[in-house]
Design a protein around this motif. Structure first.
Motif, mmCIF file in Angstrom:
data_model
loop_
_atom_site.group_PDB
_atom_site.id
_atom_site.type_symbol
_atom_site.label_atom_id
_atom_site.label_comp_id
_atom_site.label_asym_id
_atom_site.label_seq_id
_atom_site.Cartn_x
_atom_site.Cartn_y
_atom_site.Cartn_z
ATOM 1 N N ILE A 284 0.833 -1.207 0.000
ATOM 2 C CA ILE A 284 0.000 0.000 0.000
ATOM 3 C C ILE A 284 0.867 1.256 0.000
ATOM 4 O O ILE A 284 0.625 2.210 -0.757
ATOM 5 N N ALA A 285 1.908 1.266 0.833
ATOM 6 C CA ALA A 285 2.784 2.437 0.923
ATOM 7 C C ALA A 285 3.498 2.713 -0.394
ATOM 8 O O ALA A 285 3.582 3.874 -0.848
ATOM 9 N N LEU A 286 4.005 1.675 -1.023
ATOM 10 C CA LEU A 286 4.721 1.858 -2.292
ATOM 11 C C LEU A 286 3.801 2.406 -3.381
ATOM 12 O O LEU A 286 4.193 3.279 -4.165
ATOM 13 N N LEU A 287 2.580 1.908 -3.446
ATOM 14 C CA LEU A 287 1.651 2.362 -4.473
ATOM 15 C C LEU A 287 1.224 3.809 -4.254
ATOM 16 O O LEU A 287 0.933 4.531 -5.214
ATOM 17 N N ILE A 288 1.201 4.259 -2.999
ATOM 18 C CA ILE A 288 0.814 5.644 -2.711
ATOM 19 C C ILE A 288 1.995 6.599 -2.897
ATOM 20 O O ILE A 288 1.875 7.641 -3.557
ATOM 21 N N ILE A 289 3.130 6.256 -2.328
ATOM 22 C CA ILE A 289 4.263 7.184 -2.290
ATOM 23 C C ILE A 289 5.052 7.205 -3.604
ATOM 24 O O ILE A 289 5.384 8.275 -4.124
ATOM 25 N N PRO A 326 20.545 8.678 5.143
ATOM 26 C CA PRO A 326 20.208 8.590 6.580
ATOM 27 C C PRO A 326 18.922 7.821 6.854
ATOM 28 O O PRO A 326 18.837 7.080 7.839
ATOM 29 N N SER A 327 17.936 7.969 5.965
ATOM 30 C CA SER A 327 16.676 7.254 6.178
ATOM 31 C C SER A 327 16.797 5.773 5.874
ATOM 32 O O SER A 327 15.875 5.003 6.136
ATOM 33 N N ILE A 346 10.105 7.536 4.216
ATOM 34 C CA ILE A 346 10.965 8.641 3.782
ATOM 35 C C ILE A 346 12.069 8.101 2.882
ATOM 36 O O ILE A 346 12.426 8.709 1.859
ATOM 37 N N ASN A 347 12.595 6.951 3.232
ATOM 38 C CA ASN A 347 13.617 6.309 2.417
ATOM 39 C C ASN A 347 13.098 5.999 1.014
ATOM 40 O O ASN A 347 13.818 6.146 0.017
ATOM 41 N N ILE A 351 14.907 6.997 -2.509
ATOM 42 C CA ILE A 351 15.192 5.991 -3.538
ATOM 43 C C ILE A 351 14.469 6.322 -4.830
ATOM 44 O O ILE A 351 15.026 6.194 -5.934
ATOM 45 N N GLY A 352 13.225 6.770 -4.716
ATOM 46 C CA GLY A 352 12.443 7.113 -5.901
ATOM 47 C C GLY A 352 13.048 8.262 -6.682
ATOM 48 O O GLY A 352 13.081 8.240 -7.920
ATOM 49 N N ILE A 353 13.541 9.273 -5.977
ATOM 50 C CA ILE A 353 14.163 10.411 -6.667
ATOM 51 C C ILE A 353 15.394 9.958 -7.440
ATOM 52 O O ILE A 353 15.570 10.290 -8.622
#
Length: 444
Positions: A284-289, A326-327, A346-347, A351-353
């Motif tokens: 769920i977190a990956l699909l949202i963020i 750091p995250s 936050i990590n 990673i996405g950026i």
């Protein structure tokens, strides 16, 4: 007028044609990442069935990346010459069949070979994709399509997590399943086979797609005299410090991201989260963020570049790096799983950026004639460094901290792989701006 010059002066493809290509390639990337990521969520039942150690699991999770980058060199050479959509079609069919083979493996060696075969197939996709995006979009408009394509990474990981959560719950209820031609299957085997089969159908669609016309950069602009592998290597060697500085930032990301294949086990051993609970929350977190984050920073890169900030992709890449490191360490020292996962969100942003912007930064300094091969070498570097992540984690867990303290081994990876790119940053930015000026990218 030569053919190369004529192609350079042709108008860019329409936005609709370019984005249709990007969407289809992104769907393929989602398929590839589901196939790639799902194994890490099935570690515990595989480990139990074959009686494996964390060291063997580390090597198994790295089997994909060990071969992925190496084969990518040949694929880059082929992509700079062949019909790219056909190459992608063959690659999709191969990695899908290899995922099915993983579900049929009878021992560790067969598992390892099957995962290496997944890497062979997937080595076709990203070099071909970025080569075609470079020919379908002008430089100041590449950030968004590259970020859109890269957003398939968290989407694929999210889908894999949710699939795994369902499968784990089904297995806990005593479920088993059979498929025609495959017979009775344990849940983890059933998962891999069902995930792999649809990709073979997707592969057929790419046989009928049109790819953009290649747009070589004039020779006088970048001193590249051809499109051979020797030309690519000479160009890379001439600009080695620059490319190393850029690529090592992404290497730190892949080493950390691949080591996170052990996070379901980490959360289970440290805080008592079941694999099912971790997979559900993570999906769920990956699909949202993930997708939103990547698209925001891809658009920001385009906007900043359009304003004349010539090193905008590199600056944004560094922002991702300083969020990501750091995250990637702090979560494993949190007192609860909830706090640990909050920091990991936050990590995911960092990673996405880095995932979304790394290739944008690379394409800006790479001529079209050798783009496929340079991108392939880029994937060789980040894949081999990435493969070290789970291997280092496995050895640290087994030999240093103890397997019950897996979290400390995972926490060490970002620290180890961040040192060199951090030291090179001042030099890298200076060389990056100088190179863009030489290629005529500077607007002010």
């Amino acid at each position: 007028m030569t053919e190369a010059a004529a192609n350079t002066e042709k108008p860019w493809p329409s936005a609709g044609a370019g984005w249709f290509l990007v969407i289809m390639l992104t769907i393929a990337y989602i398929f590839s990442f589901v196939d790639r990521y799902i194994l890490g969520l099935l570690v515990e039942p595989i480990k139990a069935e074959f009686e494996l150690t964390d060291i063997e699991i580390g090597w198994l999770l790295s089997a994909f990346t060990i071969i992925y980058g190496f084969v990518g060199i040949f694929m880059g050479w082929l992509i700079d010459r062949g019909r790219r959509v056909w190459i992608v079609s063959i690659g999709i069919a191969l990695w899908s069949a290899a995922t099915v083979a993983t579900g049929l493996a009878k021992n560790f060696v067969q598992l390892f070979i099957a995962r290496m075969s997944v890497g062979v197939g997937e080595a076709t996709l990203s070099p071909a994709t970025f080569s075609m995006i470079g020919d379908a979009f002008p430089p100041e408009k590449r950030g968004k399509p590259i970020a859109f394509y890269s957003s398939a990474l968290p989407v694929g990981a999210g889908i894999a997590s949710l699939l795994s959560a369902g499968i784990i719950a089904w297995a806990a209820s005593g479920g088993s399943q059979s498929l025609p031609f495959f017979g009775e299957l344990s849940p983890w085997r059933f998962t891999l086979i069902v995930v792999g089969l649809p990709g073979i159908i997707l592969a057929l669609g790419f046989l009928f797609m049109k790819e953009p016309v290649r747009r070589p950069v004039p020779v006088s602009q970048d001193t590249v005299t051809g499109s051979g592998f020797g030309d690519a290597l000479r160009y890379l060697w001439k600009n080695f410090a620059l490319y190393a500085g850029v690529i090592l930032v992404v290497c730190a990301m892949t080493a950390m991201a691949y080591s996170q294949g052990l996070l379901p086990s980490t959360f289970e051993r440290t805080w008592g989260w079941s694999a099912q609970k971790y997979a559900l929350i993570n999906g769920i977190a990956l699909l949202i963020i993930g997708p939103i984050n990547m698209m925001i920073f891809g658009a920001l890169s385009d906007r900043q570049s359009a304003k004349g900030i010539i090193d905008a992709p590199l600056k944004i890449l560094y922002i991702g790096f300083f969020i990501m490191i750091p995250s990637g360490v702090i979560p494993y020292f949190m007192p609860s799983a909830e706090l640990a996962y909050a920091v990991l969100c936050i990590n995911t942003v960092g990673i996405g950026i880095v995932s979304a912007i790394g290739v944008t930064a690379l394409l800006a300094i790479t001529p079209s004639q050798i783009r496929g091969q340079i991108v392939a070498l880029y994937y060789l570097g980040i894949s081999w460094f990435g493969s070290l992540g789970p291997i280092v984690t496995g050895y640290l867990s087994n030999l240093v901290f103890g397997e019950e303290n897996l979290r400390y081994a995972v926490a060490m990876v970002p620290i180890i792989f961040a040192i060199l790119p951090l030291a090179l940053m001042p030099m890298t930015r200076r060389l990056y701006r100088e190179q863009l000026a030489r290629l005529g990218v500077a607007k002010s």
